[in-house]
Design an enzyme around this catalytic site. Structure first.
Site, PDB file in Angstrom:
ATOM      1  N   HIS A  24      10.238 -42.829   5.264  1.00 55.42           N
ATOM      2  CA  HIS A  24      10.240 -41.279   5.752  1.00 55.42           C
ATOM      3  C   HIS A  24      11.409 -40.577   4.795  1.00 55.42           C
ATOM      4  O   HIS A  24      11.050 -39.598   4.245  1.00 55.42           O
ATOM      5  CB  HIS A  24      10.639 -41.218   7.306  1.00 55.42           C
ATOM      6  CG  HIS A  24      10.569 -39.666   7.754  1.00 55.42           C
ATOM      7  ND1 HIS A  24       9.443 -39.265   8.565  1.00 55.42           N
ATOM      8  CD2 HIS A  24      11.549 -38.991   7.858  1.00 55.42           C
ATOM      9  CE1 HIS A  24       9.959 -38.103   8.812  1.00 55.42           C
ATOM     10  NE2 HIS A  24      10.965 -37.889   8.469  1.00 55.42           N
ATOM     11  N   GLU A  25      12.277 -41.029   5.061  1.00 55.26           N
ATOM     12  CA  GLU A  25      13.685 -40.402   4.248  1.00 55.26           C
ATOM     13  C   GLU A  25      13.456 -40.406   2.566  1.00 55.26           C
ATOM     14  O   GLU A  25      14.126 -39.317   2.107  1.00 55.26           O
ATOM     15  CB  GLU A  25      15.027 -40.860   4.556  1.00 55.26           C
ATOM     16  CG  GLU A  25      15.276 -41.153   6.273  1.00 55.26           C
ATOM     17  CD  GLU A  25      15.265 -39.609   6.657  1.00 55.26           C
ATOM     18  OE1 GLU A  25      15.419 -38.696   6.055  1.00 55.26           O
ATOM     19  OE2 GLU A  25      14.826 -39.508   7.877  1.00 55.26           O
TER      20      GLU A  25
ATOM     21  N   HIS B 292      11.511 -37.364   1.922  1.00 48.05           N
ATOM     22  CA  HIS B 292      12.258 -36.133   1.926  1.00 48.05           C
ATOM     23  C   HIS B 292      13.025 -36.095   0.464  1.00 48.05           C
ATOM     24  O   HIS B 292      12.968 -35.076  -0.043  1.00 48.05           O
ATOM     25  CB  HIS B 292      13.434 -36.150   2.919  1.00 48.05           C
ATOM     26  CG  HIS B 292      12.653 -35.626   4.304  1.00 48.05           C
ATOM     27  ND1 HIS B 292      12.278 -34.552   4.665  1.00 48.05           N
ATOM     28  CD2 HIS B 292      12.726 -36.334   5.630  1.00 48.05           C
ATOM     29  CE1 HIS B 292      11.767 -34.413   5.704  1.00 48.05           C
ATOM     30  NE2 HIS B 292      12.035 -35.582   6.668  1.00 48.05           N
TER      31      HIS B 292
ATOM     32  N   GLU C 255       9.032 -31.704   5.828  1.00 52.28           N
ATOM     33  CA  GLU C 255       8.480 -32.824   6.640  1.00 52.28           C
ATOM     34  C   GLU C 255       6.948 -33.402   6.493  1.00 52.28           C
ATOM     35  O   GLU C 255       6.733 -34.478   6.541  1.00 52.28           O
ATOM     36  CB  GLU C 255       8.480 -32.269   8.042  1.00 52.28           C
ATOM     37  CG  GLU C 255       8.444 -33.564   9.261  1.00 52.28           C
ATOM     38  CD  GLU C 255       9.564 -34.595   9.484  1.00 52.28           C
ATOM     39  OE1 GLU C 255      10.423 -34.265   8.746  1.00 52.28           O
ATOM     40  OE2 GLU C 255       9.155 -35.471  10.062  1.00 52.28           O
TER      41      GLU C 255
HETATM   42 ZN    ZN Z   1      11.958 -35.674   8.500  1.00 54.10          ZN
END
Ligand code: ZN
Length: 460
Positions: free
Chosen positions: A272-273, A276, A302
């Site tokens: 997830h990171e 980003h 996101e």
């Molecule tokens: Zn996030």
């Protein structure tokens, strides 16, 4: 307004120079925040609150200076602003929007918020350690009060929640969000019902076997690099909460959290990171410090993290490539687990009390609950001190689960301690944008199975 004795080209050059300088100053505050979440000793919190308040005040003064107003006044009616998609027009339009918004907030409010947020975050951490909501309650009250004041100042008589959402997702409104949640609720409710009611239950026990943390870190670095995260221009560190902090071109920092007894929690938070981080590393460096070089919105940000975490990272082709490697690294835990069984396990759907590790079907319900509760606190319908009861009631009603304690309940997220009201809906927007972008990107399974992610990254 005094007439500027300069041509529009000179005015634009100056506007961009000022915007860049503000971004550099702002990135210093970001670095302090990164340090606060990673290495700062606890005793440093009061001084850090002062540092943050001083920087926030300096930044606000520059962002709302009369010079900004003069330059924007000249440029907004110039030919530079006429071609809507050109870089100058985008920068002039967005800088103007941000200027007018910031000018509505007094400096004293901005510094007070920066100081309060540092303190509130620290108390939130301590309240979690002691599983004691009453410690955090006064600070929640403070942060809600500041958000209400800010919403009142910004909304100018309009919808106060809209004014807060605007900060994260420009142009989005409460009414649009409510309509989106209504659709999601009507589609996801029956889907969840049929999954939970099914006799097919993926086994997940193998994800709770022993996964030594040092090996998880190495595997995470390898996967991050394989999907395109440039480790020469970024770092992976361990912190209490996973996040991505973009300091500037060439410096994008991610934090991870690993647990020896849970492979999935650490791995998917990492991916997830990384999502980003890929977005930040993909921004055009030549436009750094201007809207053209910045994320379009938090929902868009996101969408990138959710796309890599879920649509890529939970797919069978992705693991067709990585599972043999994973099994090599964790042979004790996975020797008897097939690729198909692993793939099913990481896609298990089950209502739980926790948002961050929720599956794709229930995730948006967690957001819906926060959307309702934060609006209730901002409108005054829900007193912050009554949050735990209202929280648990919503979880029983919407997901049929009961948080064991406040750590698993209303203290699980730090957003409100940070003063982030109107932020949660961007998670759901991210999910929705991600699904649409992934569909538009076309079938990529064959490339994923070969370990080729560059094509998708380039498309994004
Ligand atoms: Zn996030």
């Amino acid at each position: 307004m005094p007439a500027l004795t300069m041509n529009t080209h000179e005015a634009y050059v100056e506007l961009i120079r000022i915007a860049r300088e503000q971004s550099v100053l702002s990135s210093c505050a970001d670095l302090l925040e990164w340090d606060e979440e990673t290495y700062m000793p606890r005793g440093g919190v009061a001084h850090r609150a002062e540092q943050s308040a001083v920087l926030a005040g300096m930044l606000h003064e520059r962002q709302t200076s009369p010079r900004m107003e003069d330059l924007l006044g000249l440029l907004e009616s110039s030919e530079l602003a006429s071609e809507a998609d050109s870089a100058p027009a985008v920068n002039i339009r967005e800088l103007g929007r941000l200027y007018r918004r910031r000018a509505l907030l007094p400096r004293e409010h901005v510094t007070e918020q920066a100081r309060a947020k540092t303190m509130a975050q620290q108390v939130w951490v301590e309240a979690r350690e002691e599983s004691d909501f009453s410690r955090f309650a006064p600070w929640l009250e403070t942060m809600v009060g500041l958000a209400r004041r800010e919403a009142a100042l910004l909304s100018q008589g309009g919808d106060p929640y809209d004014a807060l959402v605007e900060h994260y997702e420009p142009g989005m409104t409460t009414a649009q969000l409510s309509a989106l949640f209504t659709v999601l609720r009507s589609e996801l409710g029956p889907l969840l019902g049929s999954i939970v009611g099914s006799r097919k239950r993926p086994r997940t026990a193998m994800l709770r076997r022993e996964y030594p943390v040092d090996r998880q870190k190495l595997f995470a670095q390898a996967v991050a690099a394989a999907v395109g995260f440039d480790l020469e221009c970024g770092r992976l560190d361990v912190a209490a909460h996973p996040f991505c902090m973009a300091i500037g071109p060439g410096d994008t920092r991610l934090t991870m959290r690993y647990s020896e007894r849970s492979f999935g929690d650490g791995f998917f938070a990492m991916l997830h990171e990384v999502g980003h981080g890929l977005y930040e590393q993909g921004l055009p460096a030549e436009h750094y410090g201007t809207p053209m070089g910045s994320a379009a919105s938090l929902g868009m940000h996101e969408s990138q993290s959710r796309l890599w975490e879920n649509l890529v990272g939970r797919s069978l082709p992705f693991w067709a490539h990585f599972y043999p490697r994973l099994r090599n690294v964790f042979h004790e835990a996975l020797a008897d687990v097939t690729l198909e069984a692993f793939h099913l396990a990481i896609n298990r759907v089950e209502p739980t009390a926790l948002r961050a590790t929720a599956d794709e079907v229930t995730y948006n319900v967690h957001i819906m609950i926060r959307f309702e509760l934060e609006r209730a606190m901002l409108s005054g319908a829900l007193a912050p001190v009554d949050l735990p009861g209202a929280w648990n009631e919503a979880y029983r009603r919407e997901l049929g689960v009961e948080p064991r304690d406040v750590v698993e309940g209303c203290l699980q997220d730090g957003h409100w301690a940070e003063g982030l009201f109107g932020y949660f809906p961007t998670y759901t927007l991210g999910n929705v944008y991600a699904a649409q972008l992934f569909a538009a990107a076309g079938e990529r399974g064959e490339a994923f199975a070969r370990g080729d992610y560059a094509g998708l990254l380039a498309w994004l």
